[in-house]
Design a protein around this motif. Structure first.
Motif, short mmCIF file in Angstrom:
data_model
loop_
_atom_site.label_atom_id
_atom_site.label_comp_id
_atom_site.label_asym_id
_atom_site.label_seq_id
_atom_site.Cartn_x
_atom_site.Cartn_y
_atom_site.Cartn_z
N GLU A 54 0.81 -1.21 0.00
CA GLU A 54 0.00 0.00 0.00
C GLU A 54 0.85 1.27 0.00
N PRO A 55 1.88 1.39 0.93
CA PRO A 55 2.70 2.62 0.86
C PRO A 55 3.44 2.79 -0.48
N ARG A 56 3.89 1.69 -1.10
CA ARG A 56 4.58 1.79 -2.40
C ARG A 56 3.61 2.23 -3.48
N ALA A 57 2.38 1.74 -3.41
CA ALA A 57 1.39 2.16 -4.41
C ALA A 57 1.12 3.65 -4.30
N ARG A 58 0.95 4.13 -3.06
CA ARG A 58 0.74 5.59 -2.91
C ARG A 58 1.95 6.37 -3.41
N ILE A 90 2.44 9.32 -6.32
CA ILE A 90 2.98 10.67 -6.05
C ILE A 90 4.10 11.01 -7.04
N VAL A 91 5.02 10.02 -7.24
CA VAL A 91 6.14 10.27 -8.16
C VAL A 91 5.62 10.45 -9.60
N LEU A 92 4.56 9.68 -9.94
CA LEU A 92 3.97 9.82 -11.28
C LEU A 92 3.35 11.22 -11.44
N ALA A 93 2.71 11.71 -10.34
CA ALA A 93 2.15 13.06 -10.39
C ALA A 93 3.26 14.10 -10.54
N ALA A 94 4.41 13.86 -9.88
CA ALA A 94 5.56 14.78 -10.02
C ALA A 94 6.06 14.79 -11.46
N ASN A 95 6.07 13.58 -12.10
CA ASN A 95 6.44 13.52 -13.51
C ASN A 95 5.52 14.37 -14.36
N ARG A 149 8.27 1.02 -10.56
CA ARG A 149 8.92 1.99 -9.67
C ARG A 149 10.24 2.48 -10.25
N VAL A 150 11.03 1.57 -10.80
CA VAL A 150 12.31 1.97 -11.40
C VAL A 150 12.07 2.90 -12.60
N GLY A 151 11.07 2.54 -13.43
CA GLY A 151 10.81 3.35 -14.63
C GLY A 151 10.29 4.72 -14.29
N VAL A 152 9.32 4.82 -13.35
CA VAL A 152 8.76 6.12 -12.98
C VAL A 152 9.82 6.99 -12.34
N GLY A 153 10.68 6.36 -11.47
CA GLY A 153 11.75 7.13 -10.83
C GLY A 153 12.76 7.64 -11.85
N SER A 154 13.12 6.80 -12.81
CA SER A 154 14.08 7.21 -13.85
C SER A 154 13.49 8.32 -14.70
N ALA A 155 12.17 8.23 -15.03
CA ALA A 155 11.52 9.29 -15.83
C ALA A 155 11.57 10.61 -15.08
N PHE A 212 19.17 16.42 -6.68
CA PHE A 212 19.20 15.95 -5.29
C PHE A 212 17.77 15.83 -4.72
N ALA A 213 16.90 16.84 -5.11
CA ALA A 213 15.53 16.80 -4.61
C ALA A 213 14.76 15.62 -5.18
N ALA A 214 14.94 15.37 -6.52
CA ALA A 214 14.24 14.26 -7.15
C ALA A 214 14.72 12.92 -6.60
N LEU A 215 16.09 12.81 -6.41
CA LEU A 215 16.63 11.57 -5.84
C LEU A 215 16.08 11.32 -4.44
N ALA A 216 16.00 12.40 -3.62
CA ALA A 216 15.47 12.25 -2.26
C ALA A 216 13.99 11.88 -2.29
N MET A 217 13.28 12.37 -3.34
CA MET A 217 11.85 12.08 -3.42
C MET A 217 11.60 10.58 -3.67
N LEU A 218 12.56 9.91 -4.33
CA LEU A 218 12.38 8.50 -4.66
C LEU A 218 12.35 7.60 -3.42
N ILE A 219 12.79 8.11 -2.26
CA ILE A 219 12.81 7.28 -1.05
C ILE A 219 11.42 6.84 -0.62
N ILE A 220 10.38 7.63 -1.02
CA ILE A 220 9.03 7.31 -0.56
C ILE A 220 8.52 6.01 -1.19
N MET A 221 9.17 5.56 -2.34
CA MET A 221 8.73 4.32 -2.97
C MET A 221 9.31 3.09 -2.27
#
Length: 515
Positions: A9-13, A17-22, A66-72, A98-107
């Motif tokens: 559930e937390p990974r899905a949320r 969020i990361v997709l919305a940031a994209n 998760r890897v693809g959305v984070g890389s995008a 740095f901000a985008a990399l830090a944002m990926l921790i939520i996944m």
């Protein structure tokens, strides 16, 4: 619940969020390029393509999404930096990496962070050499490489911290999953134990209610009550023991009641016999009192007769000197002898009466002994009294026989004396020659009368003792009668008390009667 389930559930949320940031960043690169005078359309095409790729990978799901959305997301930041080519803020735009990399921790996925870091390093190294204008505003290759190395070091440190944080989160999640599994097992065991306790309490309540009803019926005197409903297996022995105890108690109470009835009947017989014996003893005591008075009077008469015999002896001694006047003396002697003969006959009647009383007393003593034997232990006192009465009756009979013997001898002597006196009257002339013999016989008569008087005194004493013992026996029989009456009354009360506990039960057994 497993660790994957907890992270799902937390990974899905987070991926949403990361997709919305994209999606948000897809608008930023062309807008920045347009604002600084760089070709916005090309940047917009790249930005839109990355956004479409991110949505496509998201639809696939799993770790690849998760890897693809984070890389995008890292690609969108790279396009922002490229859109600022030649602008002074181009270097500052590197902070977005740095901000985008830090944002990926939520996944909560170390692979997404690691792939994003690799992309950042490759992007900086390749562009700083091949196309430095796309990443740094200056054209100094050495300076750009130095900046890239510094940025790479910073990114490496940040990546290490982020991966460590993700691993800590995963470890905590694993521990939570294990604790949850243990908690779930404990809850299941608790529910099982609770159900078992509830069942046990219900069984105990059923047992206690049944025993309470049984004890209530017992307190009401119903010894025939039985618990019919079967108890749970661990309490069945208790039900059987309770029923067996009530059956044994019921049987014992019935036996006691039967024996109490028997005791009451026997006590009634003893009371009637004691009352009859008391009445007969009182009658015997009255007869003995009259007999004692009669014997006393006879004793006084015998004493007078003894005195008269002494006087006759003295008169006989004086007869030698008074032979001429002996006729009158002989006449008086004849009269005295007649009185002695009459007294002897009265004594004979008295002795006959004594023998009759002794016989009746002995018969009463035998009856008392029989009644005492029937009474058992309760009649031991009667047996002792009967033995004493029988002994007194035997002694009275023996004394009567002795008196009869004395009277027979006295009667013979009196008859002989009368004959002699009469012959003396007829042959007065021979009196002078035989006066000495008459004097001796008169002495014998005096001695015999004295002995008879002593025997009568003994008889009087014996009759007095017998009268006293008889009076005491009468009093004892009265006390025995009162005790028998009291025993009968107590037996009746005992029977009434026991009867309360042997009433038959109203129903069949157990719960049937309780219903």
């Amino acid at each position: 619940m497993s660790r994957t389930d907890l992270l799902k559930e937390p990974r899905a949320r987070a991926i949403r969020i990361v997709l919305a940031a994209n999606l948000v960043l897809a608008v930023l690169p062309p807008a920045v390029a347009y604002s600084v005078g760089n070709p916005a359309l090309l940047v917009g095409l790249f930005s839109g393509g990355l956004c479409a790729l991110a949505f496509a990978l998201y639809a696939g799901g799993g770790a690849m999404a998760r890897v693809g959305v984070g890389s995008a997301l890292i690609g969108q930041v790279a396009l922002v930096t490229a859109a600022l080519a030649g602008h002074p803020w181009q270097t500052d735009s590197h902070m977005l990496f740095f901000a985008a990399l830090a944002m990926l921790i939520i996944m909560i996925d170390s692979r997404a962070i690691l792939v994003a870091t690799v992309l950042i390093v490759l992007h900086h190294l390749s562009l700083s050499i091949l196309m430095p204008a796309m990443i740094y505003p200056g054209g100094d290759l050495v300076g750009n490489v130095a900046r890239t190395l510094i940025h790479g070091a910073i990114v490496a440190v940040e990546t290490a911290v982020l991966i460590y944080s993700v691993q800590v989160r995963i470890t905590q999640t694993r521990a939570m999953a294990e604790d949850g599994a243990k908690l779930a097992a404990a809850l299941a065991q608790l529910e099982k134990d609770t159900a078992e306790i509830s069942r046990s309490q219900a069984e105990q309540t059923t047992v206690v209610d049944a025993l309470r009803l049984g004890l209530t019926r017992l307190s009401a005197g119903d010894l025939g009550y039985q618990i019919g409903a079967r108890f749970p297996d661990q309490y069945e022995d208790l039900r059987e023991a309770f029923n067996s105890a009530l059956q044994a108690l019921h049987k014992a109470m019935n036996d006691v009641l039967m024996r109490a009835d028997s005791i009451r009947s026997e006590t009634g017989g003893i009371s009637a016999a004691a009352l009859s014996l008391s009445q007969r003893t009182e009658e015997q005591a009255s007869s003995l009192a009259e007999m004692t008075n009669t014997v006393t009077r006879i004793s006084e008469g015998m004493k007078l007769s003894s005195k008269d015999a002494g006087d006759a002896r003295e008169a006989t001694l004086l007869a030698r000197d008074r032979a001429d006047t002996g006729s009158s003396v002989v006449d008086r002697a004849v009269v005295a002898m007649g009185e002695i003969e009459s007294s002897s006959k009265e004594i004979q009647m008295i002795t006959d009466m004594i023998e009759d009383i002794a016989f009746q007393t002995n018969l009463l003593a035998l009856n008392a002994g029989v009644e005492a034997a029937r009474a058992g232990a309760a009649g031991q006192g009667f047996s002792v009294v009967a033995s004493e009465v029988r002994a007194l009756a035997q002694r009275s009979s023996e004394a009567a026989r002795n008196i009869n013997a004395l009277i027979e001898r006295s009667g013979a002597q009196v008859a002989s004396g009368v004959k002699l006196v009469r012959e003396t009257g007829e042959v007065l002339s021979e009196i002078r020659d035989s006066i000495r013999s008459v004097a001796e016989k008169a002495g014998h008569i005096s001695q015999a009368v004295s002995e008879q008087s002593g025997g009568i005194d003994k008889i009087t004493a014996t009759m007095t003792d017998l009268d006293r013992v008889t009076q005491e026996n009468a009093a004892m029989f009265e006390e025995t009668t009162a005790s028998s009456v009291g025993l009968t009354s107590n037996t009746d009360r005992l029977t009434e008390t026991i009867a309360r506990f042997v009433q038959p039960s109203a129903g069949a057994t157990g719960s049937d009667r309780a219903a």
